[in-house]
Design a protein around this motif. Structure first.
Motif, PDB file in Angstrom:
ATOM      1  N   THR A  23       1.044  -1.232   0.065  1.00  0.00           N
ATOM      2  CA  THR A  23       0.030  -0.117   0.063  1.00  0.00           C
ATOM      3  C   THR A  23       0.905   1.063   0.131  1.00  0.00           C
ATOM      4  N   SER A  24       0.105   2.256  -0.455  1.00  0.00           N
ATOM      5  CA  SER A  24       0.966   3.659  -0.447  1.00  0.00           C
ATOM      6  C   SER A  24       0.092   4.648  -0.205  1.00  0.00           C
ATOM      7  N   TYR A  25       0.559   5.565   0.951  1.00  0.00           N
ATOM      8  CA  TYR A  25      -0.140   6.609   1.310  1.00  0.00           C
ATOM      9  C   TYR A  25       0.772   7.942   1.342  1.00  0.00           C
ATOM     10  N   PRO A  26       0.128   9.118   1.072  1.00  0.00           N
ATOM     11  CA  PRO A  26       0.792  10.564   0.797  1.00  0.00           C
ATOM     12  C   PRO A  26       1.576  10.505   2.049  1.00  0.00           C
ATOM     13  N   GLN A  27       3.095  10.730   2.230  1.00  0.00           N
ATOM     14  CA  GLN A  27       3.959  10.940   3.169  1.00  0.00           C
ATOM     15  C   GLN A  27       4.088  12.261   3.583  1.00  0.00           C
ATOM     16  N   GLY A  28       3.907  12.852   4.539  1.00  0.00           N
ATOM     17  CA  GLY A  28       4.263  14.357   4.726  1.00  0.00           C
ATOM     18  C   GLY A  28       3.330  15.433   4.465  1.00  0.00           C
ATOM     19  N   ILE A  36       3.148  19.718  19.968  1.00  0.00           N
ATOM     20  CA  ILE A  36       3.907  19.078  21.057  1.00  0.00           C
ATOM     21  C   ILE A  36       4.097  17.590  20.282  1.00  0.00           C
ATOM     22  N   PRO A  37       5.331  17.096  20.675  1.00  0.00           N
ATOM     23  CA  PRO A  37       5.589  15.915  20.042  1.00  0.00           C
ATOM     24  C   PRO A  37       4.394  14.912  20.304  1.00  0.00           C
ATOM     25  N   ILE A  38       3.906  14.200  19.151  1.00  0.00           N
ATOM     26  CA  ILE A  38       3.051  13.047  19.471  1.00  0.00           C
ATOM     27  C   ILE A  38       3.304  11.885  20.392  1.00  0.00           C
ATOM     28  N   ARG A  39       2.696  11.789  21.373  1.00  0.00           N
ATOM     29  CA  ARG A  39       2.751  10.693  22.238  1.00  0.00           C
ATOM     30  C   ARG A  39       1.222  10.080  22.284  1.00  0.00           C
ATOM     31  N   LEU A  40       1.210   8.691  22.292  1.00  0.00           N
ATOM     32  CA  LEU A  40      -0.122   8.105  22.192  1.00  0.00           C
ATOM     33  C   LEU A  40      -0.668   7.431  23.406  1.00  0.00           C
ATOM     34  N   ALA A  41      -2.060   7.820  23.599  1.00  0.00           N
ATOM     35  CA  ALA A  41      -2.668   7.098  24.619  1.00  0.00           C
ATOM     36  C   ALA A  41      -3.377   6.080  24.126  1.00  0.00           C
ATOM     37  N   GLY A  42      -3.596   5.694  22.675  1.00  0.00           N
ATOM     38  CA  GLY A  42      -4.371   5.019  21.878  1.00  0.00           C
ATOM     39  C   GLY A  42      -4.172   4.997  20.693  1.00  0.00           C
ATOM     40  N   ASN A  43      -4.169   3.923  19.811  1.00  0.00           N
ATOM     41  CA  ASN A  43      -3.895   3.822  18.544  1.00  0.00           C
ATOM     42  C   ASN A  43      -4.881   3.355  17.679  1.00  0.00           C
ATOM     43  N   PHE A  44      -4.930   3.246  16.444  1.00  0.00           N
ATOM     44  CA  PHE A  44      -5.711   2.800  15.406  1.00  0.00           C
ATOM     45  C   PHE A  44      -6.064   1.136  15.395  1.00  0.00           C
ATOM     46  N   GLY A  45      -7.181   0.945  15.713  1.00  0.00           N
ATOM     47  CA  GLY A  45      -7.419  -0.716  15.671  1.00  0.00           C
ATOM     48  C   GLY A  45      -7.257  -1.159  17.017  1.00  0.00           C
ATOM     49  N   GLU A  46      -6.952  -0.275  18.027  1.00  0.00           N
ATOM     50  CA  GLU A  46      -7.079  -0.753  19.560  1.00  0.00           C
ATOM     51  C   GLU A  46      -8.419  -1.181  19.758  1.00  0.00           C
ATOM     52  N   LEU A  47      -8.550  -2.274  20.487  1.00  0.00           N
ATOM     53  CA  LEU A  47      -9.549  -3.049  21.174  1.00  0.00           C
ATOM     54  C   LEU A  47     -10.417  -2.341  22.206  1.00  0.00           C
ATOM     55  N   ARG A  48     -11.621  -1.984  21.779  1.00  0.00           N
ATOM     56  CA  ARG A  48     -12.472  -1.291  22.752  1.00  0.00           C
ATOM     57  C   ARG A  48     -13.789  -2.069  22.961  1.00  0.00           C
ATOM     58  N   PRO A  49     -14.722  -1.663  23.988  1.00  0.00           N
ATOM     59  CA  PRO A  49     -16.091  -2.218  23.975  1.00  0.00           C
ATOM     60  C   PRO A  49     -16.877  -1.940  22.888  1.00  0.00           C
ATOM     61  N   ASN A  50     -17.176  -3.131  22.133  1.00  0.00           N
ATOM     62  CA  ASN A  50     -17.974  -3.108  20.915  1.00  0.00           C
ATOM     63  C   ASN A  50     -17.488  -2.193  19.913  1.00  0.00           C
ATOM     64  N   HIS A  51     -16.300  -1.860  19.628  1.00  0.00           N
ATOM     65  CA  HIS A  51     -15.744  -1.129  18.374  1.00  0.00           C
ATOM     66  C   HIS A  51     -14.266  -1.123  18.495  1.00  0.00           C
ATOM     67  N   TYR A  52     -13.846  -0.941  17.274  1.00  0.00           N
ATOM     68  CA  TYR A  52     -12.307  -0.451  17.199  1.00  0.00           C
ATOM     69  C   TYR A  52     -12.092   0.837  17.562  1.00  0.00           C
ATOM     70  N   HIS A  53     -10.872   1.057  18.096  1.00  0.00           N
ATOM     71  CA  HIS A  53     -10.448   2.457  18.156  1.00  0.00           C
ATOM     72  C   HIS A  53      -9.916   2.989  16.722  1.00  0.00           C
ATOM     73  N   ASN A 173      -5.675   3.880   8.826  1.00  0.00           N
ATOM     74  CA  ASN A 173      -4.488   4.108   9.958  1.00  0.00           C
ATOM     75  C   ASN A 173      -3.607   5.218   9.950  1.00  0.00           C
ATOM     76  N   PRO A 174      -3.710   6.293  10.578  1.00  0.00           N
ATOM     77  CA  PRO A 174      -2.625   7.576  10.563  1.00  0.00           C
ATOM     78  C   PRO A 174      -1.244   7.180  10.497  1.00  0.00           C
ATOM     79  N   PHE A 175      -1.015   6.123  11.061  1.00  0.00           N
ATOM     80  CA  PHE A 175       0.470   5.874  11.258  1.00  0.00           C
ATOM     81  C   PHE A 175       0.972   5.519   9.744  1.00  0.00           C
ATOM     82  N   LEU A 176       0.063   5.332   8.689  1.00  0.00           N
ATOM     83  CA  LEU A 176       0.602   4.991   7.345  1.00  0.00           C
ATOM     84  C   LEU A 176       0.922   6.408   6.808  1.00  0.00           C
ATOM     85  N   PHE A 177       0.770   7.637   7.257  1.00  0.00           N
ATOM     86  CA  PHE A 177       0.850   8.651   6.568  1.00  0.00           C
ATOM     87  C   PHE A 177       2.244   9.576   6.869  1.00  0.00           C
TER      88      PHE A 177
END
Length: 567
Positions: A23-28, A36-53, A173-177
């Motif tokens: 796959t290819s997604y636009p970078q930058g 502020i620097p990105i520090r994560l409390a949760g990421n894409f696809g994380e498991l939550r009650p009745n839904h993906y994050h 997934n925002p990580f891919l950008f």
């Protein structure tokens, strides 16, 4: 084992490539939405009650009101304000075919905030979902958008950030950008689970095996050779991911199962629609989690899971081991930054006794079916079940004077359903028209409950629910309670900054609340559904005022109160 481990490490990337195309997604293209620097409390696809994050939860240093900036040129296309969920959210559509979403916000930029307030007064609703034309609010990359907050379903200050394909509104997934999120830490594996796939996954408990690190990011199960008594098995894993400098247990991006060096099935958290986010319940062992166990992620596709995140080479990921030979298993877990961990084990089938069929009527995915009894009927649509399962029905008596039916238990709360099922109940006595108008159906399981207004068809009361459990008809004649907070009738509020009140109900279901000041609608916020707040502004100038509050519950009971005060 050393030879097996070396083979897995050398060949894991090639095996994954056979299942998932590149796959290819636009970078930058998108900038960080904060300064502020990105520090994560949760990421894409994380498991939550009745839904993906469905995005990234970006930490805001445990503070609110950090400035949030536009990630790229575009225009504000939607605005949502709601008590739960996103709270206050802004959607920006970009010319490259993607939309970014910013949620749990506090105040928007002043021009946008004023426009939204005007829309709320026009609609006479604090809760709104506004769709905007491209000419209203064009934005440039880096423009100030809003202040970060803790509104809606948020449990602590942070910014929820999403990237979606504008066509189809599918989350990516925002990580891919190419966002600058340092991550050189491979995912962590915790446990391996094995299922007997000649039976429903909801009619068994998996066999759980601990795993231990063998060398670096390579794991082995204990024992290394596992004997199974079913000729058809599937696997699940317990795993989590972290980022550099973080201890948060976030979700994994991808996992692939290979048997005897052949790829069988894989899943990847890269494109998920909100229409399908509830299908997390088919991706995890829902029963195990509902009964207090850890998250286990299936490495197989349940038969009722459509639009799945899985790709299968043959079949659905269930493995035929009936030949009795030893099979080599490799499970690779990967994060979105490319860090990889691998688990290796071996399995062998040895015939054993089979469990007896459970009680109840069998139901199957992708089939419409139901069960009819003298006092209760229920019907499941084609898209309700993820796996076949026997569903038991039990009727029991109820001594509560406000309950006008027996208790009807349908299946168990650990059997997930995707679409709502229709439940029909007859009361145990004849109800007057007035009583029928105040009757609701209540679902409950453990400490959880929900009520729905019923539709009457003859002597049958009908409602729809998205969970199995126990159901009963409740005659609700108790109206909601309205309680002012910090003021009373006739109060002098000339030095106050706001008006606040609470609304409670015996069944905890408020249908709507309406507020008027001197005969005109007044905007009270209701973040998190807890208290109603009005910040004094130009809508309430100095002088004598009359505030009317009207609250209605799900059964139609109404309470109305009037308060006079001075500004």
């Amino acid at each position: 084992m050393r030879i097996l481990t070396l083979f897995l490490l050398l060949n894991s990337s090639a095996l994954v490539a056979q299942i998932f195309p590149p796959t290819s997604y636009p970078q930058g293209y998108f900038r960080d939405p904060l300064e502020i620097p990105i520090r994560l409390a949760g990421n894409f696809g994380e498991l939550r009650p009745n839904h993906y994050h469905m995005g990234l939860d970006i930490k805001t240093n445990a503070r609110e009101n950090l400035p949030v900036y536009v990630a790229a040129d575009g225009y504000i296309s939607r605005i949502k304000i709601e008590p739960y969920g996103f709270g206050r959210a802004i959607y920006i559509t970009h010319p490259n075919g993607f939309t970014t979403v910013y949620a749990h916000l506090n105040a928007f930029n002043p021009t946008l905030e004023k426009w939204v307030k005007d829309q709320q007064y026009q609609q006479q609703s604090w809760k709104v979902f506004l769709e905007l034309t491209p000419d209203l609010f064009p934005v440039k990359k880096g423009d100030f958008l809003a202040n970060s907050g803790n509104t809606g379903g948020s449990q602590a200050p942070h910014l929820h950030f999403e990237v979606r394909r504008s066509d189809g509104d599918v989350n990516v997934n925002p990580f891919l950008f190419g966002f600058q999120i340092p991550d050189n830490v491979p995912p962590q594996l915790q446990r391996l689970a094995i299922y007997d796939r000649t039976r429903s996954v909801y009619e068994q408990s998996p066999r759980l095996f601990p795993v231990k690190a063998y060398s670096g990011s390579t794991y082995i199960s204990t024992p290394s050779v596992i004997t199974v008594s079913s000729p058809l098995i599937s696997f699940a894993i317990g795993a989590y991911d972290t980022q550099t400098g973080s201890t948060n247990h976030n979700g994994i991006y991808e996992s692939t199962l290979t048997i005897d060096d052949q790829p069988v099935v894989a899943f990847r958290m890269d494109n998920i629609s909100y229409n399908d986010t509830r299908d997390l319940n088919a991706h995890i062992d829902y029963k195990n989690k509902a009964q207090g166990g850890p998250f286990l992620q299936h490495l197989s596709e349940l038969p009722g899971y459509t639009n799945a995140i899985y790709k299968c080479k043959n079949g659905n990921g269930a493995i035929d081991v009936s030949d009795g030979v030893v099979h080599t298993v490799s499970i690779q877990v990967k994060d979105a930054s490319g860090n990889i961990s691998t688990l290796g084990c071996k399995v062998r089938f040895i015939k054993g006794s089979q469990a007896p069929a459970p009680a109840g009527k069998p139901f199957y995915p992708q089939m419409m079916d139901g069960l009819e009894n003298p006092e209760c009927e229920f019907f499941l649509g084609e898209r309700c079940l993820y796996d076949s399962v026997h569903i038991r029905y039990i009727k029991s008596a109820n001594s509560n004077a406000h309950v006008v039916s027996s208790i009807h238990t349908i299946g168990a709360a650990y059997i997930p359903i995707r679409d709502s099922m229709l439940v029909r109940i007859q009361p145990v006595r004849t109800l007057t028209d007035a009583e029928r108008s105040r009757t609701v159906m209540q679902w409950f399981a453990g400490t959880k409950s929900e009520v729905q207004k019923v539709q009457w068809q003859g002597n049958w009361a009908s409602a729809r629910f998205r969970d199995m459990g126990s159901f009963q008809l409740v005659l609700d004649i108790e109206p909601p309670a309205i309680a002012p907070v910090g003021f009373a009738n006739g109060a002098d509020l000339s030095k106050a900054a706001r008006l606040t009140f609470k609304v409670t109900d015996n069944l905890e279901e408020i249908k709507n609340v309406k507020t008027e000041l001197d005969g005109k609608w007044l905007r009270f916020s209701n973040d998190k559904g807890e208290i109603f707040i009005y910040q004094f502004d130009e809508k309430c100038m100095a002088g004598q005022h009359e505030l009317k509050i009207r609250a209605e519950d799900e059964a139609g009971n109404v309470t109305a109160k009037t308060y006079n005060f001075t500004r």
